[in-house]
Design a protein around this motif. Structure first.
Motif, PDB file in Angstrom:
ATOM      1  N   UNK A 124     120.075 -29.065  65.811  1.00  0.00           N
ATOM      2  CA  UNK A 124     119.072 -30.010  66.313  1.00  0.00           C
ATOM      3  C   UNK A 124     118.001 -30.278  65.272  1.00  0.00           C
ATOM      4  N   UNK A 125     117.577 -29.244  64.584  1.00  0.00           N
ATOM      5  CA  UNK A 125     116.576 -29.420  63.531  1.00  0.00           C
ATOM      6  C   UNK A 125     117.128 -30.303  62.410  1.00  0.00           C
ATOM      7  N   UNK A 126     118.375 -30.061  62.038  1.00  0.00           N
ATOM      8  CA  UNK A 126     119.003 -30.868  60.979  1.00  0.00           C
ATOM      9  C   UNK A 126     119.130 -32.321  61.394  1.00  0.00           C
ATOM     10  N   UNK A 127     119.417 -32.565  62.666  1.00  0.00           N
ATOM     11  CA  UNK A 127     119.520 -33.941  63.157  1.00  0.00           C
ATOM     12  C   UNK A 127     118.165 -34.639  63.097  1.00  0.00           C
ATOM     13  N   UNK A 128     117.117 -33.923  63.479  1.00  0.00           N
ATOM     14  CA  UNK A 128     115.775 -34.503  63.394  1.00  0.00           C
ATOM     15  C   UNK A 128     115.434 -34.861  61.951  1.00  0.00           C
ATOM     16  N   UNK A 129     115.725 -33.943  61.045  1.00  0.00           N
ATOM     17  CA  UNK A 129     115.421 -34.174  59.629  1.00  0.00           C
ATOM     18  C   UNK A 129     116.256 -35.303  59.035  1.00  0.00           C
ATOM     19  N   UNK A 130     117.441 -35.513  59.610  1.00  0.00           N
ATOM     20  CA  UNK A 130     118.325 -36.579  59.108  1.00  0.00           C
ATOM     21  C   UNK A 130     117.863 -37.966  59.541  1.00  0.00           C
ATOM     22  N   UNK A 157     125.878 -44.761  58.389  1.00  0.00           N
ATOM     23  CA  UNK A 157     126.206 -45.355  59.687  1.00  0.00           C
ATOM     24  C   UNK A 157     125.168 -46.350  60.166  1.00  0.00           C
ATOM     25  N   UNK A 158     123.893 -46.089  59.901  1.00  0.00           N
ATOM     26  CA  UNK A 158     122.848 -46.991  60.388  1.00  0.00           C
ATOM     27  C   UNK A 158     122.722 -48.226  59.521  1.00  0.00           C
ATOM     28  N   UNK A 176     128.718 -32.668  55.396  1.00  0.00           N
ATOM     29  CA  UNK A 176     127.812 -31.593  54.987  1.00  0.00           C
ATOM     30  C   UNK A 176     126.372 -32.079  54.869  1.00  0.00           C
ATOM     31  N   UNK A 177     126.201 -33.376  54.663  1.00  0.00           N
ATOM     32  CA  UNK A 177     124.867 -33.953  54.476  1.00  0.00           C
ATOM     33  C   UNK A 177     124.582 -34.935  55.607  1.00  0.00           C
ATOM     34  N   UNK A 178     123.852 -34.479  56.614  1.00  0.00           N
ATOM     35  CA  UNK A 178     123.583 -35.332  57.777  1.00  0.00           C
ATOM     36  C   UNK A 178     122.707 -36.540  57.414  1.00  0.00           C
ATOM     37  N   UNK A 179     121.813 -36.357  56.463  1.00  0.00           N
ATOM     38  CA  UNK A 179     120.956 -37.477  56.053  1.00  0.00           C
ATOM     39  C   UNK A 179     121.791 -38.605  55.457  1.00  0.00           C
ATOM     40  N   UNK A 180     122.753 -38.219  54.630  1.00  0.00           N
ATOM     41  CA  UNK A 180     123.598 -39.213  53.966  1.00  0.00           C
ATOM     42  C   UNK A 180     124.463 -39.962  54.969  1.00  0.00           C
ATOM     43  N   UNK A 181     125.078 -39.244  55.916  1.00  0.00           N
ATOM     44  CA  UNK A 181     125.951 -39.902  56.888  1.00  0.00           C
ATOM     45  C   UNK A 181     125.134 -40.762  57.840  1.00  0.00           C
TER      46      UNK A 181
END
Length: 214
Positions: A20-26, A212-213, A203-208
Motif C-alpha cells: 500500500x505504501x509503494x502504491x501511494x508513492x507510485x 499506464x496513465x 518491480x518499479x510501480x512508479x514506472x508502470x
C-alpha cells in the motif's frame, strides 16, 4: 489522463502494508478491491477483514467491486468498513435500481458492472444514476486473463451515450490491461483503469503507473 486503480487481488498479501505504501508513492489514484463469493463467479477472494486492513493501511480511495449474488445484502456493510466506491453487476440482481440507490444512500460512489456477454442496453434504465460504469474486458473470476478485444465496442457505445445525454459518469475497464492494451481502451473512452497481474509483476510501480496513465 486516465485514473489507475491497481487490483489488490494480485498484491503480496504477506506484505500488504508495504504494498500500500509503494502504491501511494507510485502515484496511483486508488486501489481496486475484488470481492468474489464462489457463486456469481467461480472463485472466492477477499472480504471485510482484508478491507479493514486496507482501510487502516492507506488513505487511497478504495474501489470495491462486488462480484457476488444478492449484493443488496452487503452494500451497507462494505460502505461502513471503508469503501469509497462500490460497483455491482447488473447480472447479479433483479433489483439493480434499488441497489444503486442503496449505494448512493450509503454516501459512496455508485457503479454498475457489465460482463463481456452483457449488452450496454442492460444498464440504460439506471445509466443516469451511476457515477461510473465498469466494463469487464475479461470474464470475471480470475486474474491474468487475456483482454477480449470486442469489448471496446461497449466503450464506444458508452462514450456516445455519455455525450448524447450530457452525462459525466466515468468509464472503467477491468481485465487484461497492460502496456499493449491500455492505449486502445483510453482511445475508446475509458478513463478509469484496473490493472492486476500485469501491474504487480513489475518491480518499479512508479514506472508502470506512468506507462499506464500516459
Amino acid at each position: 489522463m486516465a485514473k489507475l486503480y491497481p487490483s489488490l487481488l494480485s498484491a503480496d498479501f504477506l506484505n500488504l502494508q508495504q504494498e500500500l505504501k509503494a502504491l501511494e508513492e507510485a502515484g496511483v489514484d486508488g486501489v481496486h478491491f475484488d470481492v468474489m463469493d464462489g457463486q456469481f463467479v467461480p472463485n472466492i477472494s477477499i472480504g471485510i477483514p482484508i478491507l479493514d486492513a486496507v482501510r487502516e493501511g492507506t488513505r487511497l480511495p478504495i474501489d470495491v467491486h462486488l462480484m457476488i449474488e444478492e449484493p443488496e445484502k452487503y452494500v451497507e456493510l462494505f460502505a461502513e468498513h471503508g469503501a469509497d466506491m462500490i460497483s455491482v453487476h447488473v447480472e447479479a440482481t433483479p433489483h439493480i435500481h434499488r441497489v444503486i440507490e442503496q449505494i448512493k444512500n450509503a454516501n459512496v460512489k455508485a457503479g454498475v458492472v457489465i460482463n463481456p456477454g452483457t449488452p450496454v442496453d442492460a444498464i440504460v434504465p439506471i445509466i443516469k444514476m451511476v457515477d461510473y460504469i465498469l466494463v469487464m474486458t475479461v470474464n470475471p473470476g480470475f486474474g491474468g486473463q487475456s483482454f477480449i478485444g470486442d469489448t471496446v465496442d461497449k466503450l464506444d457505445q458508452l462514450s456516445e451515450v455519455k455525450q448524447r445525454l450530457n452525462l459525466d459518469f466515468d468509464i472503467e475497464v477491468d481485465g487484461g490491461i497492460n502496456d499493449k492494451t491500455v492505449q486502445t481502451v483510453i482511445d475508446h473512452g475509458a478513463n478509469m483503469l484496473v490493472a492486476g497481474s500485469y501491474f504487480f509483476k513489475q518491480s518499479d510501480y512508479k514506472s508502470v503507473t506512468k506507462t499506464l496513465k500516459g
